[in-house]
Design an enzyme around this catalytic site. Structure first.
Site, PDB file in Angstrom:
ATOM      1  N   SER A 178       0.818  -1.207   0.000  1.00  0.00           N
ATOM      2  CA  SER A 178       0.000   0.000   0.000  1.00  0.00           C
ATOM      3  C   SER A 178       0.860   1.269   0.000  1.00  0.00           C
ATOM      4  O   SER A 178       1.702   1.422  -0.868  1.00  0.00           O
ATOM      5  CB  SER A 178      -0.958  -0.067   1.181  1.00  0.00           C
ATOM      6  OG  SER A 178      -2.098   0.660   0.882  1.00  0.00           O
TER       7      SER A 178
ATOM      8  N   HIS B 276      -7.554  -5.748   0.448  1.00  0.00           N
ATOM      9  CA  HIS B 276      -6.342  -4.944   0.578  1.00  0.00           C
ATOM     10  C   HIS B 276      -5.454  -5.467   1.707  1.00  0.00           C
ATOM     11  O   HIS B 276      -5.697  -5.166   2.877  1.00  0.00           O
ATOM     12  CB  HIS B 276      -6.806  -3.515   0.871  1.00  0.00           C
ATOM     13  CG  HIS B 276      -5.714  -2.501   0.836  1.00  0.00           C
ATOM     14  ND1 HIS B 276      -4.986  -2.254  -0.299  1.00  0.00           N
ATOM     15  CD2 HIS B 276      -5.238  -1.669   1.790  1.00  0.00           C
ATOM     16  CE1 HIS B 276      -4.099  -1.296  -0.037  1.00  0.00           C
ATOM     17  NE2 HIS B 276      -4.236  -0.928   1.228  1.00  0.00           N
TER      18      HIS B 276
HETATM   19  C1  GCU Z   1      -5.441   4.662   1.846  1.00  0.00           C
HETATM   20  C2  GCU Z   1      -4.910   5.421   0.661  1.00  0.00           C
HETATM   21  C3  GCU Z   1      -4.136   4.501  -0.283  1.00  0.00           C
HETATM   22  C4  GCU Z   1      -3.094   3.759   0.500  1.00  0.00           C
HETATM   23  C5  GCU Z   1      -3.733   3.051   1.659  1.00  0.00           C
HETATM   24  C6  GCU Z   1      -2.766   2.317   2.575  1.00  0.00           C
HETATM   25  O1  GCU Z   1      -6.443   3.760   1.445  1.00  0.00           O
HETATM   26  O2  GCU Z   1      -5.998   6.013   0.015  1.00  0.00           O
HETATM   27  O3  GCU Z   1      -3.522   5.253  -1.321  1.00  0.00           O
HETATM   28  O4  GCU Z   1      -2.406   2.874  -0.354  1.00  0.00           O
HETATM   29  O5  GCU Z   1      -4.395   3.976   2.469  1.00  0.00           O
HETATM   30  O6  GCU Z   1      -1.612   2.699   2.685  1.00  0.00           O
HETATM   31  O7  GCU Z   1      -3.216   1.353   3.206  1.00  0.00           O
END
Ligand code: GCU
Length: 421
Positions: A253, A395
């Protein structure tokens, strides 16, 4: 109690998830330089286009960083019998900067015991503190501000005993050790605290005299994290158990974005792995699906340089797209992992960036990836020097992702010395 109270704002409602309604878009050709010259050789790429793109990403997206400064490395603890004797665990204090306000990166290192020589390593940033990557009660608790969210159950931004091992699923120490790899990790907040408020901690603070922090192109947190990863690699170069020429930088992420940017800038990284890196990571910004520049710069303004904010809803004005970030790794291998339900990160937009980066690998006589987006099946790893898989679920980064990543790393000789592949 921490003085800064900040939780990331909720995701916005105005998000496009309907594939049928994605407007057509045209990508800037990664092999055409700013003045229109076609880049036709690996030499021209290296001499001309690569420096130009590094400059553009620095100036327009992540922000400039100061030149590398020497680090001081101290061993804070050693446990030769960690994980029931499978690994030696060390905690290092890696100091960046001098005197008042210098940053101390507390680096956690797990090295498999009994290796025949220096081992390859995965290096990545963790979200909530080193003590959350493994339940071992001897690992020092993080210090300072940590993120707070319903998921973490961490009250008042304070690192807690209760949060030990809470992210162990993302850091399969034993799996990696059994496969012959070290795992090295550092808490993001030691490098640069993940909130938008004034800070007196981390590398941006330690090196505050090196750059004008108010400038439109001054480094944001992603650049700071990338810079910190390079300083940790400096420290690993001093550890005889680790083969610093075979270090893969890995991140999930926001840290996937940082891993890609770190490896783009620092060619010592042998491989980069980004999971769910999405917007400003592997996902094409021009594709109007999932998270977009306006969303990310509003919710996480501190991740970027100020210049990037001007591209909110103006993605077509960017003189490049994120496929150019992947191309900056060429000819080194890069691996992109995505998850079926992680639509916010746009799995298809990540794959399209991999495909569009491939012509740069071809300049080096290497194949990147060639697969039609419609042909992608879950849990299958595609590509040659650019690897890609999509796993079921949401995610996260899980052992199932590492499984593909390890096979890819071995295929590219980032493996235990003497091991065959
Ligand atoms: C949020 C953000 C993402 C990022 C994520 C994370 O969802 O919008 O761009 O990748 O956090 O780091 O878990």
């Amino acid at each position: 109690m921490s003085t800064v109270r900040w939780v990331s704002p909720p995701r916005p409602a105005d998000v496009d998830y309907d594939e049928a309604r994605v407007p057509p878009f045209e990508l800037p050709d990664v092999l055409v330089a700013s003045d229109g010259t076609r880049i036709a050789s690996a030499e021209a790429w290296r001499a001309r286009r690569r420096p130009e793109l590094l400059e553009l990403f620095s100036r327009e997206v992540y922000g400039r960083t100061p030149p590398p400064v020497p680090v001081r490395v101290a061993v804070a603890s050693v446990d030769e019998q960690a994980c029931f004797g499978l690994v030696t665990r060390r905690e290092l204090d890696v100091t960046v900067g001098e005197g008042d306000g210098s940053a101390v990166l507390r680096v956690l290192v797990f090295v498999p015991r009994g290796a025949r020589g220096p081992v390859p390593a995965f290096l990545g940033i963790n979200l909530l503190g080193n003590h959350t990557v493994h339940p071992d009660p001897k690992i020092r608790l993080a210090t300072g501000w940590v993120p707070q969210s319903p998921e973490t159950g961490i009250p008042d931004h304070e690192p807690t005993e209760a949060s030990r091992g809470m992210h162990a699923r993302r850091w399969p120490v034993e799996l990696l050790a059994a496969a012959g790899y070290a795992l090295v990790t550092v808490y993001a907040g030691d490098i640069d605290p993940d909130h938008p408020y004034a800070r007196e901690r981390g590398v941006r603070y330690a090196l505050r005299d090196a750059l004008d922090l108010d400038a439109g192109d001054a480094w944001g947190a992603i650049s700071a994290w990338a810079y910190g990863l390079s300083r940790v690699l400096d420290a690993l170069e001093q550890l005889p158990e680790i083969d610093a020429a075979r270090v893969a930088v890995i991140g999930h992420s926001r840290f996937g974005k940082a891993a890609l940017w770190a490896a783009a800038r620092d060619e010592r990284f042998a491989l980069a792995v980004a999971s769910g890196s999405g917007c400003a990571g592997a996902k094409l910004s021009r594709r109007r699906f999932g998270e977009r520049v306006a969303h990310i710069t509003t919710r996480f303004p501190h991740w970027f340089c100020k210049n990037f904010h001007a591209y909110a809803d103006r993605e077509d004005a960017l003189p490049f797209d994120q496929h150019a970030l992947l191309a900056l790794l060429a000819p080194r291998p890069v691996y992109i992992a995505s998850a079926e339900q992680d639509l916010w990160a746009d799995p298809k937009g990540e794959l399209l960036a991999c495909l569009a980066a491939s012509p740069v690998y071809a300049l080096f006589g290497r194949s990147g990836i060639d697969v039609s987006p419609e042909a992608i099946r879950l849990n299958v790893s595609y590509g040659d020097h650019i690897g890609y898989h999509r796993r079921p679920g949401g995610h996260d980064i899980l052992a199932a992702d590492f499984w593909h990543v390890l096979a890819f790393a071995r295929r590219h000789a980032i493996q235990e010395s003497g091991a065959s592949h």
